[in-house]
Design a protein around this motif. Structure first.
Motif, PDB file in Angstrom:
ATOM      1  N   ILE A 759      70.716  -4.303 -13.786  1.00 28.47           N
ATOM      2  CA  ILE A 759      71.437  -3.681 -14.903  1.00 28.47           C
ATOM      3  C   ILE A 759      71.399  -4.642 -16.084  1.00 28.47           C
ATOM      4  O   ILE A 759      71.683  -5.839 -15.928  1.00 28.47           O
ATOM      5  CB  ILE A 759      72.901  -3.369 -14.514  1.00 28.47           C
ATOM      6  N   ALA A 760      71.048  -4.130 -17.253  1.00 27.51           N
ATOM      7  CA  ALA A 760      71.027  -4.925 -18.481  1.00 27.51           C
ATOM      8  C   ALA A 760      72.047  -4.349 -19.447  1.00 27.51           C
ATOM      9  O   ALA A 760      71.952  -3.177 -19.831  1.00 27.51           O
ATOM     10  CB  ALA A 760      69.637  -4.913 -19.104  1.00 27.51           C
ATOM     11  N   LEU A 761      73.050  -5.147 -19.816  1.00 25.18           N
ATOM     12  CA  LEU A 761      74.114  -4.725 -20.723  1.00 25.18           C
ATOM     13  C   LEU A 761      73.800  -5.225 -22.136  1.00 25.18           C
ATOM     14  O   LEU A 761      73.632  -6.432 -22.350  1.00 25.18           O
ATOM     15  CB  LEU A 761      75.462  -5.281 -20.272  1.00 25.18           C
ATOM     16  N   VAL A 762      73.728  -4.290 -23.084  1.00 27.40           N
ATOM     17  CA  VAL A 762      73.470  -4.643 -24.480  1.00 27.40           C
ATOM     18  C   VAL A 762      74.735  -4.371 -25.269  1.00 27.40           C
ATOM     19  O   VAL A 762      75.137  -3.211 -25.441  1.00 27.40           O
ATOM     20  CB  VAL A 762      72.293  -3.836 -25.058  1.00 27.40           C
ATOM     21  N   SER A 763      75.391  -5.421 -25.731  1.00 23.83           N
ATOM     22  CA  SER A 763      76.600  -5.276 -26.543  1.00 23.83           C
ATOM     23  C   SER A 763      76.181  -5.236 -28.001  1.00 23.83           C
ATOM     24  O   SER A 763      75.733  -6.242 -28.562  1.00 23.83           O
ATOM     25  CB  SER A 763      77.557  -6.452 -26.286  1.00 23.83           C
ATOM     26  N   VAL A 764      76.323  -4.079 -28.625  1.00 21.65           N
ATOM     27  CA  VAL A 764      75.746  -3.883 -29.952  1.00 21.65           C
ATOM     28  C   VAL A 764      76.544  -2.827 -30.713  1.00 21.65           C
ATOM     29  O   VAL A 764      77.141  -1.929 -30.111  1.00 21.65           O
ATOM     30  CB  VAL A 764      74.267  -3.451 -29.820  1.00 21.65           C
ATOM     31  N   GLY A 765      76.569  -2.949 -32.030  1.00 22.46           N
ATOM     32  CA  GLY A 765      77.260  -1.993 -32.875  1.00 22.46           C
ATOM     33  C   GLY A 765      76.351  -0.866 -33.322  1.00 22.46           C
ATOM     34  O   GLY A 765      75.146  -1.058 -33.534  1.00 22.46           O
ATOM     35  N   ALA A 766      76.903   0.317 -33.459  1.00 21.49           N
ATOM     36  CA  ALA A 766      76.112   1.478 -33.874  1.00 21.49           C
ATOM     37  C   ALA A 766      75.601   1.286 -35.294  1.00 21.49           C
ATOM     38  O   ALA A 766      76.316   0.827 -36.184  1.00 21.49           O
ATOM     39  CB  ALA A 766      76.958   2.742 -33.789  1.00 21.49           C
ATOM     40  N   ASP A 767      74.331   1.634 -35.504  1.00 20.13           N
ATOM     41  CA  ASP A 767      73.712   1.612 -36.837  1.00 20.13           C
ATOM     42  C   ASP A 767      73.890   0.265 -37.520  1.00 20.13           C
ATOM     43  O   ASP A 767      74.136   0.185 -38.732  1.00 20.13           O
ATOM     44  CB  ASP A 767      74.292   2.720 -37.720  1.00 20.13           C
ATOM     45  N   ASN A 768      73.801  -0.824 -36.760  1.00 21.06           N
ATOM     46  CA  ASN A 768      73.975  -2.147 -37.358  1.00 21.06           C
ATOM     47  C   ASN A 768      72.790  -2.490 -38.254  1.00 21.06           C
ATOM     48  O   ASN A 768      71.675  -2.001 -38.063  1.00 21.06           O
ATOM     49  CB  ASN A 768      74.166  -3.206 -36.275  1.00 21.06           C
ATOM     50  N   GLU A 769      73.045  -3.343 -39.222  1.00 23.32           N
ATOM     51  CA  GLU A 769      72.043  -3.670 -40.234  1.00 23.32           C
ATOM     52  C   GLU A 769      71.004  -4.662 -39.745  1.00 23.32           C
ATOM     53  O   GLU A 769      70.053  -4.984 -40.454  1.00 23.32           O
ATOM     54  CB  GLU A 769      72.723  -4.244 -41.472  1.00 23.32           C
ATOM     55  N   HIS A 770      71.158  -5.174 -38.510  1.00 23.64           N
ATOM     56  CA  HIS A 770      70.228  -6.186 -38.003  1.00 23.64           C
ATOM     57  C   HIS A 770      69.088  -5.578 -37.187  1.00 23.64           C
ATOM     58  O   HIS A 770      68.199  -6.299 -36.745  1.00 23.64           O
ATOM     59  CB  HIS A 770      70.989  -7.198 -37.139  1.00 23.64           C
ATOM     60  N   GLY A 771      69.130  -4.276 -36.959  1.00 27.09           N
ATOM     61  CA  GLY A 771      68.079  -3.639 -36.184  1.00 27.09           C
ATOM     62  C   GLY A 771      68.174  -3.904 -34.696  1.00 27.09           C
ATOM     63  O   GLY A 771      67.180  -3.790 -33.975  1.00 27.09           O
ATOM     64  N   HIS A 772      69.356  -4.254 -34.211  1.00 31.96           N
ATOM     65  CA  HIS A 772      69.548  -4.497 -32.782  1.00 31.96           C
ATOM     66  C   HIS A 772      69.869  -3.187 -32.069  1.00 31.96           C
ATOM     67  O   HIS A 772      70.546  -2.345 -32.629  1.00 31.96           O
ATOM     68  CB  HIS A 772      70.708  -5.476 -32.555  1.00 31.96           C
ATOM     69  N   PRO A 773      69.423  -3.011 -30.845  1.00 34.45           N
ATOM     70  CA  PRO A 773      68.503  -3.882 -30.107  1.00 34.45           C
ATOM     71  C   PRO A 773      67.042  -3.591 -30.459  1.00 34.45           C
ATOM     72  O   PRO A 773      66.708  -2.490 -30.911  1.00 34.45           O
ATOM     73  CB  PRO A 773      68.797  -3.517 -28.656  1.00 34.45           C
ATOM     74  N   SER A 774      66.185  -4.571 -30.222  1.00 36.22           N
ATOM     75  CA  SER A 774      64.760  -4.413 -30.503  1.00 36.22           C
ATOM     76  C   SER A 774      64.116  -3.485 -29.477  1.00 36.22           C
ATOM     77  O   SER A 774      64.378  -3.588 -28.268  1.00 36.22           O
ATOM     78  CB  SER A 774      64.077  -5.780 -30.474  1.00 36.22           C
ATOM     79  N   ALA A 775      63.280  -2.589 -29.967  1.00 39.82           N
ATOM     80  CA  ALA A 775      62.579  -1.671 -29.060  1.00 39.82           C
ATOM     81  C   ALA A 775      61.681  -2.437 -28.095  1.00 39.82           C
ATOM     82  O   ALA A 775      61.509  -2.035 -26.934  1.00 39.82           O
ATOM     83  CB  ALA A 775      61.759  -0.668 -29.875  1.00 39.82           C
ATOM     84  N   VAL A 776      61.127  -3.552 -28.546  1.00 38.99           N
ATOM     85  CA  VAL A 776      60.253  -4.352 -27.678  1.00 38.99           C
ATOM     86  C   VAL A 776      61.043  -4.927 -26.510  1.00 38.99           C
ATOM     87  O   VAL A 776      60.607  -4.887 -25.357  1.00 38.99           O
ATOM     88  CB  VAL A 776      59.592  -5.481 -28.498  1.00 38.99           C
ATOM     89  N   THR A 777      62.221  -5.463 -26.812  1.00 38.74           N
ATOM     90  CA  THR A 777      63.059  -6.026 -25.750  1.00 38.74           C
ATOM     91  C   THR A 777      63.474  -4.953 -24.751  1.00 38.74           C
ATOM     92  O   THR A 777      63.473  -5.171 -23.530  1.00 38.74           O
ATOM     93  CB  THR A 777      64.298  -6.690 -26.371  1.00 38.74           C
ATOM     94  N   LEU A 778      63.841  -3.764 -25.261  1.00 41.17           N
ATOM     95  CA  LEU A 778      64.249  -2.678 -24.365  1.00 41.17           C
ATOM     96  C   LEU A 778      63.095  -2.245 -23.467  1.00 41.17           C
ATOM     97  O   LEU A 778      63.283  -2.001 -22.260  1.00 41.17           O
ATOM     98  CB  LEU A 778      64.756  -1.494 -25.189  1.00 41.17           C
ATOM     99  N   ARG A 779      61.891  -2.173 -24.046  1.00 37.80           N
ATOM    100  CA  ARG A 779      60.735  -1.766 -23.227  1.00 37.80           C
ATOM    101  C   ARG A 779      60.442  -2.795 -22.136  1.00 37.80           C
ATOM    102  O   ARG A 779      60.099  -2.440 -21.005  1.00 37.80           O
ATOM    103  CB  ARG A 779      59.516  -1.567 -24.120  1.00 37.80           C
ATOM    104  N   THR A 780      60.603  -4.060 -22.474  1.00 42.23           N
ATOM    105  CA  THR A 780      60.360  -5.108 -21.484  1.00 42.23           C
ATOM    106  C   THR A 780      61.344  -5.003 -20.328  1.00 42.23           C
ATOM    107  O   THR A 780      60.978  -5.130 -19.149  1.00 42.23           O
ATOM    108  CB  THR A 780      60.466  -6.497 -22.143  1.00 42.23           C
TER     109      THR A 780
END
Length: 816
Positions: A759-780
């Motif tokens: 399980i990978a937990l990504v703590s991130v805000g909706a529509d954040n200005e930093h572009g998180h999370p990266s699609a590359v990281t999620l695909r990996t």
């Protein structure tokens, strides 16, 4: 109804049936044209302003001639006013908009050039709340300084200004919005001239600002401000010091309530007032002017001064109050109306709010067309209009239904203000507070006493600071009540509703408001509206208020939905106790998450590193829960964050400890091993680094052994820290991974492979200005077989022991 009360829009709230006959609408068309012409100019170019002005002039004089022939004096007067204001839009406004649109500095800004400016401060610097990783959540790292350009130095072919040139390479006297570091820039006063090197960027379209400038160094060759501005600054500083006798929230709020000084106001209080629809209380406007001038008039009459002398004294107090507060659009609007009311008192004539409001709109926009696009000015005007045109009728209707007169007016005023301002707020801010009416109703009784006591404290703060502190103590309970009202109102599920921004969002909101008001006039439609609203509340509120099955039984790890930040909770095995790793960016979000988990005691709060999105909620935990200790790594950067963290721990009496690599901490069902960082750069340890990557790589990396398996908590480590862990051959294998740095692209695939989480937990805000999370990281992660869960989509994320070897993920779902 006293003359003092007449200085504020609320004075028009009366159930007198003859009220409508006293309204004078003759100047309303002229004011509307001036406002519309300026808006059109900024929206579609100076040609639009010229067109509106020309059409208004022609139409005004044609209608005036016709009305005179038909002997319609009121229509003729309104048409003449329209005909006079039309050319004023045509010439002054059209020319000003043209000059701003074609200002040469716009082209320089479009190229991103560096220039040297000689400029004059236009308004007091305003604090800029920075929610970024290095930003100071709840503090001030940067300030916004609106300035008027006096001179621009030569700009070379490479876009760099000659450092010592005094020649005007670009002819501009436009407005520039500087974004500057706090410190010396915070102390600048209106009217002061200074020099500085600026990196220019294009300004947003639609106002008088021709460029945005980014400043790194302090202001140079700073001139002297006028004596009245220096005196006002001394008074504001003394008031802040006197307010320090109150609690932190109240001490920051009182100067905002009294003089609009929000520099010491915490981010938590600011956001709660915004969500509760009470932010207007810290944006000084008509109510403050009415209260101040009313108190002065009553005091003057109490000592038996005549009406004209009393009005003169109130006028001096009004001028001093405007200088003390600053030249904000809402303040200027209220000040002009107040001055007109005082002039009417001197002339022995009864004032009407409508002509005064129209004159204020015309005069201020003609002097400064940027007022037409100011949200504060728009809210001030439409709120006054709502109180003038809607509140009296609604108060009378309530009184006719046997509601006591005082209660009828108390109910009508906030409802009218909400109805009038909701479309503006929805279109410009993209949200509407549904608790605004109730919050304002509860807050209203203490606003006037707090304002009077606060202004009196400001007047005494310099000559008699001890007396000022006594007055502040007297105002304290009222200020505390306002904090409580805002906090509880903001905590209501669904308190704020998101709304589309822009013209269409405002028009849609206005359509709903108008439709609702019309529907409530008829019995059958009132019943239908009540049924629809009740149905919506029944369907939407229970799931937001309470979600069955939460928290899940035997939860081991929860990633709280704290927005763009981290807040991880680890169960210790004892009911009501949990270790918390990072406190998120906002005190409210981490506080609510712990409430939902029934966590009352925190034996250890670990701050992985000192960026704002990890330490912003620290005070909420220290204030509201029993915290055994605050643990940090070796980093002390950013320096402001370390000062706040260490200071908060010291004030609360909570031990502050430093964790080192190799340490192990144990509780009943929880063991934490510190895996990193192996090395902290000296500049980060000394608090001298502001580099985001350097600070991120000082993050504590923890491996927690829980009932649901191993969990790796990686803070915000980036490539260098990840490589160090891999090079040291640290055992990173885990069932659960808190993905580094909110899933940013600065994540090594080898690091993710070494962890190989289920399980990978990504703590991130909706529509954040930093572009998180990266699609590359999620695909990996997905390619490695991990189940990826994000807090922006799943809300709070809990990991519980499964029936087999694999842990189970439970999503709470998005919600407050």
């Amino acid at each position: 109804m006293t003359v003092a009360a007449g200085l504020g829009a609320a004075s028009e709230v009366t159930a007198d049936p003859s009220y409508r006959a006293r309204r004078d609408m003759r100047l309303v068309p002229a004011a509307s044209v001036v406002w519309a012409g300026s808006l059109a100019g900024f929206q579609w170019g100076w040609q639009a302003a010229v067109t509106v002005g020309g059409l208004a002039a022609v139409a005004g004089f044609l209608v005036a001639a016709h009305a005179r022939r038909r002997r319609w004096p009121r229509v003729a007067a309104a048409a003449v006013a329209l005909g006079v204001c039309g050319p004023l839009v045509l010439v002054p406004v059209g020319i000003r908009v043209h000059d701003v649109t074609d200002d040469p500095l716009r082209a320089v800004a479009a190229d991103g050039a560096d220039v040297r400016l000689r400029a004059e401060v236009r308004e007091r610097p305003r604090p800029l709340r920075d929610d970024g990783y290095g930003g100071r959540r709840g503090g001030v790292r940067s300030v916004l300084v609106p300035v008027d350009v006096v001179r621009v130095a030569d700009v070379g072919d490479d876009g760099v200004a000659a450092a010592d040139s005094d020649r005007s390479g670009v002819s501009s006297t436009g407005r520039v919005l500087l974004i500057a570091p706090a410190g010396e820039w915070t102390d600048l006063l209106p009217g002061q001239r200074f020099g500085t090197s600026v990196s220019l960027a294009p300004a947003r379209p639609g106002d008088m600002t021709v460029a945005v400038g980014y400043v790194r160094g302090p202001p140079e060759r700073v001139g002297t401000a006028s004596w009245w501005q220096r005196s006002a600054d001394v008074v504001r500083t003394a008031l802040r010091e006197a307010a320090g006798v109150l609690g932190d929230d109240e001490a920051g709020l009182l100067p905002g309530l009294v003089v609009g000084d929000t520099g010491a106001q915490s981010a938590r209080v600011e956001e709660e007032f915004l969500d509760a629809g009470l932010s207007h209380l810290t944006a000084v406007s008509g109510s403050n002017v009415a209260i101040v001038c009313g108190a002065v008039l009553l005091l003057a009459r109490a000592v038996r001064l005549g009406p004209r002398t009393s009005a003169g004294v109130a006028g001096l107090a009004l001028a001093a109050f405007v200088v003390l507060v600053g030249y904000e659009p809402s303040v200027l609007r209220a000040a002009v109306m107040g001055a007109l009311g005082l002039a009417a008192l001197v002339l022995g004539r009864r004032r009407s709010v409508v002509p005064a409001l129209a004159v204020a709109v015309c005069g201020l926009i003609l002097v400064d067309p940027a007022m037409a696009t100011s949200m504060g000015f728009a809210l001030s005007v439409v709120a006054t209009g709502g109180l003038v045109f809607l509140a009296p009728r609604w108060a009378a209707a309530l009184a006719a239904r046997r509601v006591p007169p005082g209660a009828a007016e108390a109910l009508a005023v906030p409802v009218a203000a909400f109805v009038a301002t909701a479309p503006v707020i929805a279109g410009m801010a993209g949200e509407v507070s549904l608790v605004s009416v109730a919050a304002n109703l509860l807050a209203a009784p203490v606003v006037a006493p707090v304002t009077v006591l606060g202004v009196a404290a400001a007047a005494l703060a310099v000559p008699l600071p001890a007396a000022a502190e006594i007055l502040v103590h007297l105002a304290g309970p009222g200020v505390s009540w306002l904090v409580v009202v805002a906090r509880e109102a903001a905590a209501v599920p669904g308190a704020v509703v998101s709304w589309p921004t822009g013209w269409w969002g405002g028009i849609a909101a206005a359509g709903i408001v108008v439709g609702g008001v019309v529907a409530l006039r008829y019995r059958k439609t009132r019943v239908a509206v009540a049924v629809v609203v009740t149905g919506m509340l029944v369907v939407t509120l229970p799931p937001r208020w309470w979600q069955p099955g939460w928290p899940p039984e035997n939860w081991a790890v929860v990633a709280c939905d704290v927005g763009q930040g981290d807040g991880i909770v680890l169960a210790t095995g004892s009911p009501g106790r949990a270790v918390v790793v990072d406190a998120g960016p906002d005190p409210r979000t981490i506080d609510r998450c712990l409430d939902r988990l029934d966590v009352e005691r925190v034996p250890l709060l670990v701050l992985s590193h000192l960026h704002a999105d990890h330490v912003g909620g620290l005070r909420a935990l220290l204030d509201d829960r029993s915290v055994g200790g605050v643990a940090v790594g070796g980093g002390r950067s950013p320096a402001w964050a370390w000062r706040e963290v260490s200071g908060a721990a010291r004030r609360s009496g909570t031990p502050l400890v430093e964790l080192s690599t190799g340490e192990r901490l144990r509780w009943e069902t929880l063991t934490i091993d510190v895996l990193g960082p192996h090395h902290t750069p000296q500049r980060a340890r000394a608090g001298e680094s502001e580099d985001g990557t350097v600070v991120n790589d000082t993050s504590l990396v923890l491996r927690a052994s829980t009932r649901a398996g191993r969990v790796v908590l990686s803070g915000d480590i980036e490539l260098a820290a990840q490589s160090d862990l891999l090079a040291r051959d640290v055992d990173l294998r885990a069932d659960v991974l808190k993905v580094p740095h909110h899933g940013s692209r600065y994540t090594r695939p080898e690091f993710l492979t070494a962890v190989r989480p289920r399980i990978a937990l990504v703590s991130v805000g909706a529509d954040n200005e930093h572009g998180h999370p990266s699609a590359v990281t999620l695909r990996t992660l997905e390619a490695a077989g991990a189940l990826v869960a994000r807090t922006d989509r799943g809300g709070d994320l809990a990991v519980v022991p499964g029936d087999g070897a694999a842990p189970v993920l439970v999503r709470r779902g998005p919600g407050p």
